[in-house]
Design a protein around this motif. Structure first.
Motif, PDB file in Angstrom:
ATOM      1  N   VAL A 141      -1.886  -5.565 -13.686  1.00 16.65           N
ATOM      2  CA  VAL A 141      -2.694  -4.346 -13.653  1.00 16.65           C
ATOM      3  C   VAL A 141      -1.897  -3.339 -12.835  1.00 16.65           C
ATOM      4  O   VAL A 141      -1.596  -3.588 -11.669  1.00 16.65           O
ATOM      5  CB  VAL A 141      -4.089  -4.583 -13.033  1.00 16.65           C
ATOM      6  N   ALA A 142      -1.518  -2.232 -13.477  1.00 13.95           N
ATOM      7  CA  ALA A 142      -0.679  -1.230 -12.818  1.00 13.95           C
ATOM      8  C   ALA A 142      -1.309   0.145 -12.981  1.00 13.95           C
ATOM      9  O   ALA A 142      -1.841   0.467 -14.051  1.00 13.95           O
ATOM     10  CB  ALA A 142       0.727  -1.239 -13.416  1.00 13.95           C
ATOM     11  N   ASP A 143      -1.244   0.941 -11.915  1.00 16.97           N
ATOM     12  CA  ASP A 143      -1.766   2.303 -11.985  1.00 16.97           C
ATOM     13  C   ASP A 143      -0.743   3.269 -11.405  1.00 16.97           C
ATOM     14  O   ASP A 143       0.214   2.859 -10.754  1.00 16.97           O
ATOM     15  CB  ASP A 143      -3.115   2.415 -11.260  1.00 16.97           C
ATOM     16  N   ASP A 144      -0.985   4.553 -11.642  1.00 20.26           N
ATOM     17  CA  ASP A 144      -0.089   5.586 -11.126  1.00 20.26           C
ATOM     18  C   ASP A 144      -0.717   6.333  -9.952  1.00 20.26           C
ATOM     19  O   ASP A 144      -0.407   7.494  -9.714  1.00 20.26           O
ATOM     20  CB  ASP A 144       0.299   6.565 -12.237  1.00 20.26           C
ATOM     21  N   GLY A 145      -1.545   5.658  -9.207  1.00 16.56           N
ATOM     22  CA  GLY A 145      -2.285   6.286  -8.117  1.00 16.56           C
ATOM     23  C   GLY A 145      -1.495   6.437  -6.832  1.00 16.56           C
ATOM     24  O   GLY A 145      -0.256   6.448  -6.829  1.00 16.56           O
ATOM     25  N   VAL A 146      -2.229   6.492  -5.735  1.00 19.83           N
ATOM     26  CA  VAL A 146      -1.651   6.807  -4.431  1.00 19.83           C
ATOM     27  C   VAL A 146      -0.935   5.635  -3.775  1.00 19.83           C
ATOM     28  O   VAL A 146      -0.217   5.825  -2.797  1.00 19.83           O
ATOM     29  CB  VAL A 146      -2.732   7.351  -3.465  1.00 19.83           C
ATOM     30  N   GLY A 147      -1.118   4.425  -4.277  1.00 20.16           N
ATOM     31  CA  GLY A 147      -0.450   3.265  -3.682  1.00 20.16           C
ATOM     32  C   GLY A 147      -1.013   2.950  -2.311  1.00 20.16           C
ATOM     33  O   GLY A 147      -2.100   3.380  -1.934  1.00 20.16           O
ATOM     34  N   GLY A 148      -0.267   2.174  -1.556  1.00 19.96           N
ATOM     35  CA  GLY A 148      -0.665   1.829  -0.202  1.00 19.96           C
ATOM     36  C   GLY A 148      -1.700   0.722  -0.106  1.00 19.96           C
ATOM     37  O   GLY A 148      -2.312   0.546   0.944  1.00 19.96           O
ATOM     38  N   ALA A 149      -1.893  -0.039  -1.168  1.00 23.12           N
ATOM     39  CA  ALA A 149      -2.851  -1.148  -1.116  1.00 23.12           C
ATOM     40  C   ALA A 149      -2.378  -2.193  -0.111  1.00 23.12           C
ATOM     41  O   ALA A 149      -1.196  -2.537  -0.073  1.00 23.12           O
ATOM     42  CB  ALA A 149      -3.002  -1.790  -2.497  1.00 23.12           C
ATOM     43  N   ASP A 150      -3.297  -2.691   0.683  1.00 24.62           N
ATOM     44  CA  ASP A 150      -2.983  -3.676   1.717  1.00 24.62           C
ATOM     45  C   ASP A 150      -3.359  -5.071   1.212  1.00 24.62           C
ATOM     46  O   ASP A 150      -4.538  -5.358   1.032  1.00 24.62           O
ATOM     47  CB  ASP A 150      -3.762  -3.359   2.992  1.00 24.62           C
ATOM     48  N   PRO A 151      -2.383  -5.949   0.972  1.00 18.42           N
ATOM     49  CA  PRO A 151      -2.676  -7.293   0.479  1.00 18.42           C
ATOM     50  C   PRO A 151      -3.589  -8.094   1.406  1.00 18.42           C
ATOM     51  O   PRO A 151      -4.183  -9.078   0.995  1.00 18.42           O
ATOM     52  CB  PRO A 151      -1.303  -7.960   0.372  1.00 18.42           C
ATOM     53  N   ARG A 152      -3.709  -7.653   2.676  1.00 22.81           N
ATOM     54  CA  ARG A 152      -4.576  -8.365   3.620  1.00 22.81           C
ATOM     55  C   ARG A 152      -6.018  -7.879   3.572  1.00 22.81           C
ATOM     56  O   ARG A 152      -6.880  -8.437   4.247  1.00 22.81           O
ATOM     57  CB  ARG A 152      -4.030  -8.210   5.032  1.00 22.81           C
ATOM     58  N   ALA A 153      -6.287  -6.829   2.775  1.00 23.65           N
ATOM     59  CA  ALA A 153      -7.655  -6.318   2.652  1.00 23.65           C
ATOM     60  C   ALA A 153      -8.547  -7.415   2.069  1.00 23.65           C
ATOM     61  O   ALA A 153      -8.079  -8.244   1.277  1.00 23.65           O
ATOM     62  CB  ALA A 153      -7.676  -5.080   1.764  1.00 23.65           C
ATOM     63  N   PRO A 154      -9.813  -7.447   2.458  1.00 24.12           N
ATOM     64  CA  PRO A 154     -10.697  -8.543   2.023  1.00 24.12           C
ATOM     65  C   PRO A 154     -10.740  -8.759   0.512  1.00 24.12           C
ATOM     66  O   PRO A 154     -10.677  -9.899   0.054  1.00 24.12           O
ATOM     67  CB  PRO A 154     -12.060  -8.118   2.558  1.00 24.12           C
ATOM     68  N   GLY A 155     -10.809  -7.701  -0.275  1.00 26.37           N
ATOM     69  CA  GLY A 155     -10.877  -7.871  -1.727  1.00 26.37           C
ATOM     70  C   GLY A 155      -9.628  -8.514  -2.298  1.00 26.37           C
ATOM     71  O   GLY A 155      -9.699  -9.412  -3.144  1.00 26.37           O
ATOM     72  N   LEU A 156      -8.470  -8.077  -1.838  1.00 32.15           N
ATOM     73  CA  LEU A 156      -7.219  -8.644  -2.340  1.00 32.15           C
ATOM     74  C   LEU A 156      -6.995 -10.056  -1.808  1.00 32.15           C
ATOM     75  O   LEU A 156      -6.467 -10.912  -2.519  1.00 32.15           O
ATOM     76  CB  LEU A 156      -6.045  -7.727  -2.006  1.00 32.15           C
ATOM     77  N   ARG A 157      -7.416 -10.311  -0.575  1.00 33.55           N
ATOM     78  CA  ARG A 157      -7.344 -11.685  -0.059  1.00 33.55           C
ATOM     79  C   ARG A 157      -8.246 -12.596  -0.889  1.00 33.55           C
ATOM     80  O   ARG A 157      -7.889 -13.741  -1.171  1.00 33.55           O
ATOM     81  CB  ARG A 157      -7.770 -11.730   1.408  1.00 33.55           C
ATOM     82  N   GLY A 158      -9.413 -12.085  -1.271  1.00 34.00           N
ATOM     83  CA  GLY A 158     -10.321 -12.871  -2.110  1.00 34.00           C
ATOM     84  C   GLY A 158      -9.696 -13.205  -3.456  1.00 34.00           C
ATOM     85  O   GLY A 158      -9.839 -14.318  -3.959  1.00 34.00           O
TER      86      GLY A 158
END
Length: 165
Positions: free
Chosen positions: A108-125
């Protein structure tokens, strides 16, 4: 400036409400579609409801996958798309579902602002859920450069889980 801030806050609240409604609808309706027709059709259903223009490519997925693979894959796609809508400020998104050798790859790829944190609860889930079926999650999200999430899981996860029990 104050009016713009109020309008932005109101818009953000409206988007949150729409996302909550969409999540509820998805949890009520799509599991039947997923069960009856499989991951590509359930993903197409999600894509059709995206407020961000989204393209879906399906490669090498000619038949059904084990139900645990399809449900995990669906969860990954739905959560990733929710993140695109909620955080990315993207103008477009692309999804690829592919079987490569004995692994299912979901991008899943987007052209947005980036900066997603892999440690954020949703991504850790997401990472934890994938790990439960011997899957992996990789995230590339440079600030200002969009986000690219790559999930991989064994196409035969059901057999591996049964063997562990």
């Amino acid at each position: 400036a104050g009016r713009v801030r109020r309008d932005a806050t109101r818009l953000r609240e409206e988007v949150e409400a729409v996302l909550d409604d969409l999540r509820g609808l998805v949890h009520r309706l799509v599991p039947a579609l997923l069960t009856e027709r499989g991951l590509p059709d359930a993903t197409a259903w999600l894509v059709a409801r995206m407020p961000v223009p989204t393209e879906l490519a399906v490669r090498g997925l000619d038949g059904r996958l084990p139900s645990i693979v399809e449900s995990t894959g669906y969860f990954v796609v739905s959560e990733a798309l929710a993140n695109v809508v909620k955080h990315a400020r993207a103008s477009r998104c692309e999804i690829e579902l592919a079987v490569v050798e004995d692994r299912v790859r979901i991008v899943v790829a987007d052209d947005g602002v980036g900066g997603a944190d892999p440690r954020a609860p949703g991504l850790r889930g997401l990472s934890d859920r994938l790990g439960a079926v011997d899957g992996t999650l990789a995230i590339e999200s440079p600030a200002g450069g969009g986000t690219r999430l790559v999930a991989e899981l064994p196409a035969t996860a059901a057999e591996r889980i049964r063997a562990q029990v």
